[in-house]
Scaffold this motif. Structure first.
Motif, PDB file in Angstrom:
ATOM      1  N   ALA A  56      47.215 -75.664 -23.198  1.00  0.00           N
ATOM      2  CA  ALA A  56      47.002 -75.660 -24.655  1.00  0.00           C
ATOM      3  C   ALA A  56      45.724 -74.891 -24.970  1.00  0.00           C
ATOM      4  O   ALA A  56      44.612 -75.382 -24.760  1.00  0.00           O
ATOM      5  CB  ALA A  56      46.911 -77.096 -25.172  1.00  0.00           C
ATOM      6  N   LYS A 103      44.111 -74.220 -27.541  1.00  0.00           N
ATOM      7  CA  LYS A 103      43.130 -74.716 -28.524  1.00  0.00           C
ATOM      8  C   LYS A 103      41.941 -75.384 -27.844  1.00  0.00           C
ATOM      9  O   LYS A 103      40.868 -75.457 -28.415  1.00  0.00           O
ATOM     10  CB  LYS A 103      43.808 -75.662 -29.517  1.00  0.00           C
ATOM     11  N   ASP A 108      50.202 -72.234 -24.562  1.00  0.00           N
ATOM     12  CA  ASP A 108      50.548 -72.691 -25.918  1.00  0.00           C
ATOM     13  C   ASP A 108      49.462 -72.205 -26.870  1.00  0.00           C
ATOM     14  O   ASP A 108      48.286 -72.433 -26.636  1.00  0.00           O
ATOM     15  CB  ASP A 108      50.708 -74.221 -25.831  1.00  0.00           C
ATOM     16  N   ARG A 146      59.759 -79.913 -33.287  1.00  0.00           N
ATOM     17  CA  ARG A 146      58.772 -80.964 -32.984  1.00  0.00           C
ATOM     18  C   ARG A 146      59.130 -82.210 -33.782  1.00  0.00           C
ATOM     19  O   ARG A 146      59.198 -82.173 -35.010  1.00  0.00           O
ATOM     20  CB  ARG A 146      57.366 -80.504 -33.346  1.00  0.00           C
ATOM     21  N   ILE A 190      42.958 -87.878 -33.638  1.00  0.00           N
ATOM     22  CA  ILE A 190      43.652 -87.146 -32.582  1.00  0.00           C
ATOM     23  C   ILE A 190      44.931 -87.863 -32.128  1.00  0.00           C
ATOM     24  O   ILE A 190      45.464 -87.583 -31.080  1.00  0.00           O
ATOM     25  CB  ILE A 190      42.721 -86.803 -31.389  1.00  0.00           C
ATOM     26  N   HIS A 229      54.492 -84.471 -29.250  1.00  0.00           N
ATOM     27  CA  HIS A 229      53.094 -84.564 -28.770  1.00  0.00           C
ATOM     28  C   HIS A 229      52.510 -85.799 -29.444  1.00  0.00           C
ATOM     29  O   HIS A 229      52.433 -85.845 -30.674  1.00  0.00           O
ATOM     30  CB  HIS A 229      52.326 -83.298 -29.149  1.00  0.00           C
ATOM     31  N   SER A 272      45.892 -87.298 -28.250  1.00  0.00           N
ATOM     32  CA  SER A 272      45.001 -86.756 -27.236  1.00  0.00           C
ATOM     33  C   SER A 272      44.106 -87.819 -26.626  1.00  0.00           C
ATOM     34  O   SER A 272      43.854 -88.849 -27.246  1.00  0.00           O
ATOM     35  CB  SER A 272      44.129 -85.675 -27.851  1.00  0.00           C
ATOM     36  N   GLY A 281      47.732 -84.119 -24.105  1.00  0.00           N
ATOM     37  CA  GLY A 281      47.061 -85.356 -24.502  1.00  0.00           C
ATOM     38  C   GLY A 281      46.561 -86.224 -23.376  1.00  0.00           C
ATOM     39  O   GLY A 281      46.058 -87.326 -23.606  1.00  0.00           O
ATOM     40  N   GLU A 285      51.987 -79.840 -21.995  1.00  0.00           N
ATOM     41  CA  GLU A 285      50.989 -78.923 -22.551  1.00  0.00           C
ATOM     42  C   GLU A 285      49.565 -79.470 -22.423  1.00  0.00           C
ATOM     43  O   GLU A 285      48.899 -79.694 -23.426  1.00  0.00           O
ATOM     44  CB  GLU A 285      51.298 -78.700 -24.043  1.00  0.00           C
ATOM     45  N   GLY A 327      45.716 -79.471 -22.255  1.00  0.00           N
ATOM     46  CA  GLY A 327      44.618 -78.555 -22.550  1.00  0.00           C
ATOM     47  C   GLY A 327      43.359 -79.133 -21.944  1.00  0.00           C
ATOM     48  O   GLY A 327      42.825 -78.656 -20.939  1.00  0.00           O
ATOM     49  N   ARG A 328      42.933 -80.267 -22.538  1.00  0.00           N
ATOM     50  CA  ARG A 328      41.716 -80.943 -22.092  1.00  0.00           C
ATOM     51  C   ARG A 328      41.732 -81.246 -20.587  1.00  0.00           C
ATOM     52  O   ARG A 328      40.737 -81.080 -19.902  1.00  0.00           O
ATOM     53  CB  ARG A 328      41.601 -82.255 -22.871  1.00  0.00           C
ATOM     54  N   ARG A 344      32.146 -83.188 -31.199  1.00  0.00           N
ATOM     55  CA  ARG A 344      33.045 -84.300 -30.879  1.00  0.00           C
ATOM     56  C   ARG A 344      32.382 -85.669 -31.039  1.00  0.00           C
ATOM     57  O   ARG A 344      33.030 -86.634 -31.405  1.00  0.00           O
ATOM     58  CB  ARG A 344      33.621 -84.134 -29.459  1.00  0.00           C
ATOM     59  N   TYR A 394      34.435 -87.763 -33.607  1.00  0.00           N
ATOM     60  CA  TYR A 394      35.330 -88.786 -33.032  1.00  0.00           C
ATOM     61  C   TYR A 394      34.586 -89.947 -32.409  1.00  0.00           C
ATOM     62  O   TYR A 394      35.201 -90.744 -31.699  1.00  0.00           O
ATOM     63  CB  TYR A 394      36.213 -88.182 -31.927  1.00  0.00           C
ATOM     64  N   TYR A 429      37.382 -78.314 -26.314  1.00  0.00           N
ATOM     65  CA  TYR A 429      37.086 -78.650 -27.716  1.00  0.00           C
ATOM     66  C   TYR A 429      35.586 -78.674 -28.025  1.00  0.00           C
ATOM     67  O   TYR A 429      35.177 -79.342 -28.975  1.00  0.00           O
ATOM     68  CB  TYR A 429      37.747 -79.970 -28.120  1.00  0.00           C
ATOM     69  N   MET A 465      35.486 -75.573 -30.905  1.00  0.00           N
ATOM     70  CA  MET A 465      35.216 -76.165 -32.226  1.00  0.00           C
ATOM     71  C   MET A 465      33.770 -75.922 -32.650  1.00  0.00           C
ATOM     72  O   MET A 465      33.271 -76.563 -33.575  1.00  0.00           O
ATOM     73  CB  MET A 465      35.487 -77.674 -32.178  1.00  0.00           C
TER      74      MET A 465
HETATM   75  N1  LLP Z   1      50.179 -79.765 -27.478  1.00  0.00           N
HETATM   76  C1  LLP Z   1      50.051 -79.914 -28.802  1.00  0.00           C
HETATM   77  C2  LLP Z   1      51.204 -79.710 -29.655  1.00  0.00           C
HETATM   78  C3  LLP Z   1      48.816 -80.268 -29.347  1.00  0.00           C
HETATM   79  O1  LLP Z   1      48.712 -80.422 -30.661  1.00  0.00           O
HETATM   80  C4  LLP Z   1      47.711 -80.465 -28.496  1.00  0.00           C
HETATM   81  C5  LLP Z   1      46.398 -80.843 -29.042  1.00  0.00           C
HETATM   82  C6  LLP Z   1      47.881 -80.278 -27.124  1.00  0.00           C
HETATM   83  C7  LLP Z   1      49.142 -79.933 -26.636  1.00  0.00           C
HETATM   84  C8  LLP Z   1      46.764 -80.431 -26.135  1.00  0.00           C
HETATM   85  O2  LLP Z   1      46.185 -81.670 -26.133  1.00  0.00           O
HETATM   86  P1  LLP Z   1      45.143 -82.051 -24.980  1.00  0.00           P
HETATM   87  O3  LLP Z   1      45.887 -82.099 -23.684  1.00  0.00           O
HETATM   88  O4  LLP Z   1      44.108 -80.986 -24.952  1.00  0.00           O
HETATM   89  O5  LLP Z   1      44.587 -83.336 -25.408  1.00  0.00           O
HETATM   90  N2  LLP Z   1      39.854 -81.646 -31.172  1.00  0.00           N
HETATM   91  C9  LLP Z   1      40.333 -82.876 -30.575  1.00  0.00           C
HETATM   92  C10 LLP Z   1      41.667 -82.688 -29.909  1.00  0.00           C
HETATM   93  C11 LLP Z   1      42.726 -82.180 -30.844  1.00  0.00           C
HETATM   94  C12 LLP Z   1      43.989 -81.889 -30.095  1.00  0.00           C
HETATM   95  C13 LLP Z   1      44.981 -81.210 -30.935  1.00  0.00           C
HETATM   96  N3  LLP Z   1      46.189 -80.922 -30.280  1.00  0.00           N
HETATM   97  C14 LLP Z   1      39.286 -83.371 -29.573  1.00  0.00           C
HETATM   98  O6  LLP Z   1      38.251 -82.747 -29.436  1.00  0.00           O
HETATM   99  O7  LLP Z   1      39.486 -84.408 -28.933  1.00  0.00           O
END
Ligand code: LLP
Length: 463
Positions: A94, A96, A115, A185, A198, A237, A240, A278, A320, A322-323, A360, A364, A421, A425
């Motif tokens: 991910a 982002k 993604d 989705r 989140i 999804h 997170s 997540g 997916e 990311g973190r 963060r 959060y 993030y 961010m």
């Molecule tokens: N897939 C989708 C559709 C998502 O919306 C997200 C995160 C991920 C995968 C990846 O999630 P991860 O594995 O990275 O948790 N800014 C917040 C997190 C927002 C996540 C948004 N979407 C933070 O700093 O905790």
């Protein structure tokens, strides 16, 4: 650092944090490998090193604040995820969480997919040579222009997020003479146990199309009738920084139920299911994330079991994270500017960054750890709050932590697990210059995102 209730009640140095007593670790010099990237250690003089380079040298060369990213760790995590899921599944990183051209190249080399959720992320992915078919395009309000770029580039899938978007993507695809592969989705109605900002799968939020009330089934009905779309699967999804697999279990079960309904109504077995990202990481020693192979096994078992029960062939699974890939691979290095003891409360340690490089904590209530990085110390633990240099009191980087009592201006301190993030961010609040991201590997460091300059700021200010 421990947040468990202290057996003998609070000691004078302990602090109430989130309803628990926060006690100092037995030895503040020890780096807990749970929260630090893999090549981080201390050298013979006690300075923290990453990829074989000491923080003092890194600070001299690249300045502070700066994010140092352990490339070997990043690549190892990519491989761990793709090995865990194997050739029968797909791992989409991910973007982002943190995206740059170097990251895209590493992903490409390590066989991961990507993604993206904006035109900017798409541009970065394509510019760095990610094959379009390995890109998934997300977002709850993609512009027509973004959709056109994604379809024209030939992205592997677009994840549809609303009824309007089903029509929009179909229209764009048709007008470009394409048939776009899409997933829908869905909102599965799971309360993920994480911060409300989140969590994304309860009903009252902006993402996805609800399974409840037959909305998702209606979305499938519409998508199947449109020539410009090839509906290949269902996406979910749930949020997170999640540790408990129960939410994914409910989500997978409900998505499979929808696949069975689609088969019954349309005679079509959709071949893909995406369970989103997540997965949680360790920000402090109290967090216990699962390993990718455990997650892969648990998700694979759930989907297989549910599909067998519904008489469906097991679809191709994708995830997916990311973190969980980039988060643990980087730390932020700061220089201490002031140390201000507040009698009977705590000591405020001001660093040369703050909420502009890590929002963060403010946003959060996120918890982080921190260590003295330029040296070790045998001084007593001192309860600190690490704060930034911005003009507001919510500018907190680490809310409660212990650092040695002889901490002084000029010391370097490092906050681990800031790979996800934080840079993505980061802001220019107070016209702060966003820090660089420096990749470190095998004794070499190179800037992959350079530090912003005042010229950069002034260039946008066209008067
Ligand atoms: N897939 C989708 C559709 C998502 O919306 C997200 C995160 C991920 C995968 C990846 O999630 P991860 O594995 O990275 O948790 N800014 C917040 C997190 C927002 C996540 C948004 N979407 C933070 O700093 O905790």
């Amino acid at each position: 650092m421990s947040r468990s209730a202290h057996p003998a009640g609070p000691r004078h140095a302990d602090v109430m944090s989130e309803g628990h007593y926060l006690a100092p670790a037995d030895d503040l010099n020890v780096l807990d490998e749970k929260v630090w990237s893999r090549t981080v250690t201390r050298d013979e003089h006690g300075a923290v090193t990453v990829g074989g380079l000491t923080v003092s040298r890194l600070a001299e060369e690249f300045g502070t604040p700066a994010y140092f990213l352990d490339e070997a760790d990043f690549r190892a995590r990519c491989r761990a995820w793709s090995d865990a899921f194997g050739p029968g599944a797909d791992v989409f990183y991910a973007g982002k969480a943190f995206l740059s051209r170097a990251v895209v190249r590493w992903l490409k080399e390590e066989g991961l997919n990507l993604d993206v959720c904006s035109g900017g992320e798409l541009a970065t992915a394509l510019d760095a040579g990610m094959p379009a078919e390995r890109i998934a395009f997300h977002g709850n309000n993609k512009t027509v222009e973004e959709i056109e770029r994604a379809v024209a580039a030939g992205v592997g899938r677009i994840v549809l997020d609303s009824f309007q978007e089903i029509v929009r993507v179909a229209h764009v695809a048709q007008s470009l003479g394409r048939r776009q592969r899409v997933q829908i989705r869905v909102t599965v109605g799971v309360e993920a146990h994480t911060h409300e900002f989140i969590a994304t799968a309860h009903e009252d939020q902006k993402f996805g199309i609800a399974l409840a009330g037959g909305q998702a089934a209606e979305a499938v009905r519409r998508a199947l009738t449109l020539d410009g779309l090839e509906l290949v699967g269902i996406h979910s999804h749930i949020g997170s920084q999640i540790f408990d697999m129960a939410g994914f279990e409910v989500s997978a079960r409900r998505v499979v139920q929808l696949l069975a309904e689609v088969r019954d109504e349309h005679g079509v077995e959709l071949p893909e299911i995406d369970l989103g990202g997540g997965l949680g990481i360790a920000y402090t020693s109290d967090d216990d994330p699962r390993e990718p192979h455990e997650i892969a096994k648990s998700l694979g078992d759930i989907v297989t079991r549910e599909c067998e029960a519904a008489g469906l062939a097991t679809p191709r699974i994708s995830v997916e994270p990311g973190r969980a890939i980039v988060g643990p691979t980087a730390f932020t290095l700061y220089e201490v500017g002031t140390v201000k003891p507040l009698e009977g409360l705590r000591t405020y340690v001001s660093v040369d960054g703050g909420m502009s490089d890590n929002i963060r904590t403010a946003l959060y209530d996120a918890e982080y750890s921190v260590s003295l990085a330029s040296r070790t110390s045998d001084a007593e633990p001192m309860l600190v709050r690490v704060v930034g240099k911005h003009c507001e009191s919510g500018d907190i980087v680490v809310k409660d932590a212990y650092l040695p009592a002889d901490l002084a201006p000029g010391d370097l301190i490092a906050v681990p697990a800031t790979g996800a993030y934080c840079r993505s961010m980061a802001s220019n609040y107070n016209h702060a210059l966003r820090p660089p991201v420096v990749a470190v590997r095998d004794g070499e460091a190179r800037v992959i995102v350079r530090r912003e300059t005042e010229e950069d700021l002034l260039r946008l200010d066209v008067g």
